[in-house]
Design a protein around this motif. Sequence first.
Motif, mmCIF file in Angstrom:
data_model
loop_
_atom_site.group_PDB
_atom_site.id
_atom_site.type_symbol
_atom_site.label_atom_id
_atom_site.label_comp_id
_atom_site.label_asym_id
_atom_site.label_seq_id
_atom_site.Cartn_x
_atom_site.Cartn_y
_atom_site.Cartn_z
ATOM 1 N N ALA A 88 0.805 -1.247 0.153
ATOM 2 C CA ALA A 88 0.166 -0.020 0.037
ATOM 3 C C ALA A 88 0.597 0.940 0.144
ATOM 4 C CB ALA A 88 -1.282 -0.031 1.025
ATOM 5 N N ARG A 89 1.913 1.359 0.717
ATOM 6 C CA ARG A 89 2.416 2.329 0.910
ATOM 7 C C ARG A 89 3.282 2.309 -0.652
ATOM 8 N NH1 ARG A 89 6.343 3.986 6.040
ATOM 9 N NH2 ARG A 89 6.396 6.416 5.484
ATOM 10 N N TYR A 90 3.926 1.356 -0.997
ATOM 11 C CA TYR A 90 5.012 1.427 -2.255
ATOM 12 C C TYR A 90 4.187 2.456 -3.446
ATOM 13 C CZ TYR A 90 6.562 0.691 -7.283
ATOM 14 O OH TYR A 90 7.282 0.286 -8.543
ATOM 15 N N LEU A 91 2.098 1.442 -3.416
ATOM 16 C CA LEU A 91 1.191 2.047 -3.953
ATOM 17 C C LEU A 91 1.013 3.972 -4.198
ATOM 18 C CD1 LEU A 91 -0.782 1.899 -6.193
ATOM 19 C CD2 LEU A 91 -2.529 1.532 -4.712
ATOM 20 N N ALA A 92 0.887 4.379 -3.005
ATOM 21 C CA ALA A 92 1.370 5.632 -2.509
ATOM 22 C C ALA A 92 2.571 6.420 -2.981
ATOM 23 C CB ALA A 92 0.484 5.640 -0.704
ATOM 24 N N TYR A 93 2.668 5.508 -3.006
ATOM 25 C CA TYR A 93 4.626 6.953 -3.777
ATOM 26 C C TYR A 93 4.221 6.616 -5.228
ATOM 27 C CZ TYR A 93 7.347 6.207 0.476
ATOM 28 O OH TYR A 93 7.787 7.076 1.548
ATOM 29 N N LEU A 94 4.113 5.709 -5.814
ATOM 30 C CA LEU A 94 3.510 5.736 -7.334
ATOM 31 C C LEU A 94 2.524 6.345 -7.570
ATOM 32 C CD1 LEU A 94 4.171 3.952 -9.860
ATOM 33 C CD2 LEU A 94 2.101 2.069 -9.534
ATOM 34 N N LEU A 95 1.199 6.548 -7.431
ATOM 35 C CA LEU A 95 0.613 7.670 -7.327
ATOM 36 C C LEU A 95 0.071 8.665 -6.752
ATOM 37 C CD1 LEU A 95 -2.817 5.939 -6.089
ATOM 38 C CD2 LEU A 95 -1.798 5.144 -8.478
ATOM 39 N N SER A 96 1.055 9.024 -6.102
ATOM 40 C CA SER A 96 2.100 10.973 -5.500
ATOM 41 C C SER A 96 2.579 11.642 -7.142
ATOM 42 C CB SER A 96 2.371 10.484 -4.733
ATOM 43 O OG SER A 96 3.652 9.761 -4.960
ATOM 44 N N MET A 97 3.016 10.208 -7.645
ATOM 45 C CA MET A 97 3.535 10.188 -9.115
ATOM 46 C C MET A 97 2.927 11.001 -10.540
ATOM 47 S SD MET A 97 6.824 8.500 -8.547
ATOM 48 C CE MET A 97 7.481 8.861 -10.782
ATOM 49 N N GLN A 98 1.305 11.093 -10.843
ATOM 50 C CA GLN A 98 0.841 10.620 -11.396
ATOM 51 C C GLN A 98 0.035 11.745 -11.875
ATOM 52 O OE1 GLN A 98 1.103 7.699 -13.437
ATOM 53 N NE2 GLN A 98 2.650 7.025 -11.538
ATOM 54 N N GLN A 99 0.184 12.752 -10.985
ATOM 55 C CA GLN A 99 -0.590 14.203 -11.669
ATOM 56 C C GLN A 99 -2.239 13.628 -11.815
ATOM 57 O OE1 GLN A 99 1.453 15.689 -14.497
ATOM 58 N NE2 GLN A 99 2.562 16.814 -13.435
ATOM 59 N N PHE A 122 -1.197 0.702 -14.548
ATOM 60 C CA PHE A 122 0.318 1.243 -13.613
ATOM 61 C C PHE A 122 1.381 -0.521 -13.976
ATOM 62 C CE2 PHE A 122 -2.625 3.532 -11.104
ATOM 63 C CZ PHE A 122 -2.442 4.970 -11.739
ATOM 64 N N ASP A 123 2.744 0.299 -14.522
ATOM 65 C CA ASP A 123 3.771 -0.756 -14.484
ATOM 66 C C ASP A 123 3.811 -1.168 -13.035
ATOM 67 O OD1 ASP A 123 4.157 -1.430 -16.835
ATOM 68 O OD2 ASP A 123 5.189 0.393 -17.228
ATOM 69 N N MET A 124 3.897 -2.458 -12.646
ATOM 70 C CA MET A 124 3.881 -2.964 -11.094
ATOM 71 C C MET A 124 5.227 -4.319 -11.177
ATOM 72 S SD MET A 124 2.073 -0.834 -9.389
ATOM 73 C CE MET A 124 1.777 -1.478 -7.446
ATOM 74 N N PRO A 125 5.774 -3.499 -10.188
ATOM 75 C CA PRO A 125 7.373 -4.592 -9.770
ATOM 76 C C PRO A 125 7.189 -5.652 -9.014
ATOM 77 C CG PRO A 125 7.372 -2.522 -8.829
ATOM 78 C CD PRO A 125 6.338 -2.231 -9.357
ATOM 79 N N THR A 126 7.834 -6.522 -8.924
ATOM 80 C CA THR A 126 8.006 -7.591 -8.124
ATOM 81 C C THR A 126 7.439 -7.272 -6.296
ATOM 82 O OG1 THR A 126 9.677 -8.329 -7.367
ATOM 83 C CG2 THR A 126 8.983 -9.193 -8.870
ATOM 84 N N LEU A 127 6.381 -7.527 -5.582
ATOM 85 C CA LEU A 127 6.141 -7.771 -4.065
ATOM 86 C C LEU A 127 7.344 -6.584 -3.256
ATOM 87 C CD1 LEU A 127 4.355 -6.242 -1.741
ATOM 88 C CD2 LEU A 127 4.422 -9.203 -1.593
ATOM 89 N N GLU A 128 8.749 -8.047 -3.566
ATOM 90 C CA GLU A 128 9.899 -7.781 -2.773
ATOM 91 C C GLU A 128 10.610 -6.098 -3.253
ATOM 92 O OE1 GLU A 128 14.456 -9.810 -2.937
ATOM 93 O OE2 GLU A 128 13.078 -10.615 -4.613
ATOM 94 N N TYR A 129 10.403 -6.206 -4.304
ATOM 95 C CA TYR A 129 11.206 -4.707 -5.244
ATOM 96 C C TYR A 129 10.294 -3.862 -4.759
ATOM 97 C CZ TYR A 129 12.914 -1.026 -7.844
ATOM 98 O OH TYR A 129 13.544 0.090 -8.307
ATOM 99 N N GLN A 130 8.836 -3.895 -4.627
ATOM 100 C CA GLN A 130 7.870 -2.444 -3.791
ATOM 101 C C GLN A 130 8.445 -2.870 -2.628
ATOM 102 O OE1 GLN A 130 4.292 -3.258 -4.231
ATOM 103 N NE2 GLN A 130 4.468 -3.937 -6.339
ATOM 104 N N ARG A 131 8.804 -3.565 -1.309
ATOM 105 C CA ARG A 131 9.473 -3.287 -0.141
ATOM 106 C C ARG A 131 10.307 -2.827 -0.122
ATOM 107 N NH1 ARG A 131 7.357 -9.813 1.455
ATOM 108 N NH2 ARG A 131 4.667 -9.657 2.055
ATOM 109 N N LYS A 132 11.180 -3.350 -0.970
ATOM 110 C CA LYS A 132 12.570 -2.586 -0.841
ATOM 111 C C LYS A 132 12.855 -1.143 -1.511
ATOM 112 C CE LYS A 132 15.469 -6.608 -2.913
ATOM 113 N NZ LYS A 132 16.284 -6.436 -3.315
ATOM 114 N N VAL A 133 11.984 -0.494 -2.003
ATOM 115 C CA VAL A 133 11.568 0.938 -1.989
ATOM 116 C C VAL A 133 11.308 1.988 -0.820
ATOM 117 C CG1 VAL A 133 10.066 2.825 -3.717
ATOM 118 C CG2 VAL A 133 11.687 0.787 -4.519
ATOM 119 N N VAL A 134 10.012 0.921 -0.551
ATOM 120 C CA VAL A 134 10.033 1.665 0.417
ATOM 121 C C VAL A 134 10.320 1.754 1.677
ATOM 122 C CG1 VAL A 134 7.051 0.714 2.475
ATOM 123 C CG2 VAL A 134 6.909 0.742 -0.119
#
Length: 367
Positions: A88-99, A122-134
């Motif tokens: 969910a936090r990754y999604l929030a970061y992703l959506l914050s860039m979408q205007q 949206f392009d969605m990476p693996t859950l592991e990658y999302q967690r690293k970004v978060v």
Amino acid sequence: MPLLSLNEICIKLRSGKSIPSVQVSREGLYPVIGGNGLRGYASEYNFDGECAVIGRQGAACGNVRYFSGKCYMTEHAVIAETTHSHNARYLAYLLSMQQLGRLSGQSAQPGISVKMLGMQRFDMPTLEYQRKVVSILGALDDKILVNSRINDHLAEMAMMLFDSECPQANEPNAVLSDVAEITMGQSPSGSSYNENGHGEVFYQGRGEFGSFFPRRHLFTTEPKRMAREGDILVSVRAPVGDLNIAAEDCCIGRGLAAIHSGSNQSFVHYLMRAQKRQLDTFNGDGTVFGSINGKALKELSVYLPSNDGIAHLQSLLEPIDAMIRRNDDEMQALEQLRDALLPKLMSGEIDISRIDLRQLNGHLVES
């Protein structure tokens, strides 16, 4: 990376529910979250979990933030709860860039429909990658939140000191203009506005306010009325009475006034905080747009101690305000770092594939 619609990413995508204004107060068990963040507190909640929150109406249309916990989500917020395959936090970061504001209708009251949001892909990476970004971005946001809470506690301490020695419950013996200069804002020509740093920093109203200091957004090459660094900025249009401190010399628009008191600026800061209830009386009742003019602001009744009493309070409050300023400066630096990293992490420009998530989390805990 798979291209997924928001409906496929989320297990629930829905707007919140309305809540009567009488049920929203300054204190309470559960935060009330609207399209632009915290509105107040309530005694009940209608959400429990974590999600991305999207503003769906008004000036906050398209704003995105992350929330975790129990709260009351209003009808101006869209709740995006992810499936177990996404963060969910990754999604929030992703959506914050979408205007996302671009999806709003071209009406007097812009709005985004849940149906329209759900169709966005949206392009969605693996859950592991999302967690690293978060783990990386979240560590910065968590430190920003810690500083924000420290500043809130510092301000509460300062307010208790002020109230103990300058109680505004005492019979008023002065007006605001006896202790401060008041400058009412005046908006420059719209053609002079820019976001490129040309001219003076410009604040139109409370829309740029942070917790204590405003955030730069606009500049103007034709400044009309100026506030000095350290001046108290007061919202003079609904909601009347919101406060910030000018972090630098700046131009102020018609939505603001600047309160200046030379060597007693911290004293005046908390004097203005103590006038919240009095300033609330200038807000509209739902049928009239709230505002306060320069004459009424100058004639605001206050209680003042002796000159020695003012100087003593200033000596106690000024170091606290200095700590709040240092914390906020660090918050702004962290915000800038986060905003610089965000698009690079999302695009894969910065390679984090070899980061050990367990090791990273261990370092963050130790720090």
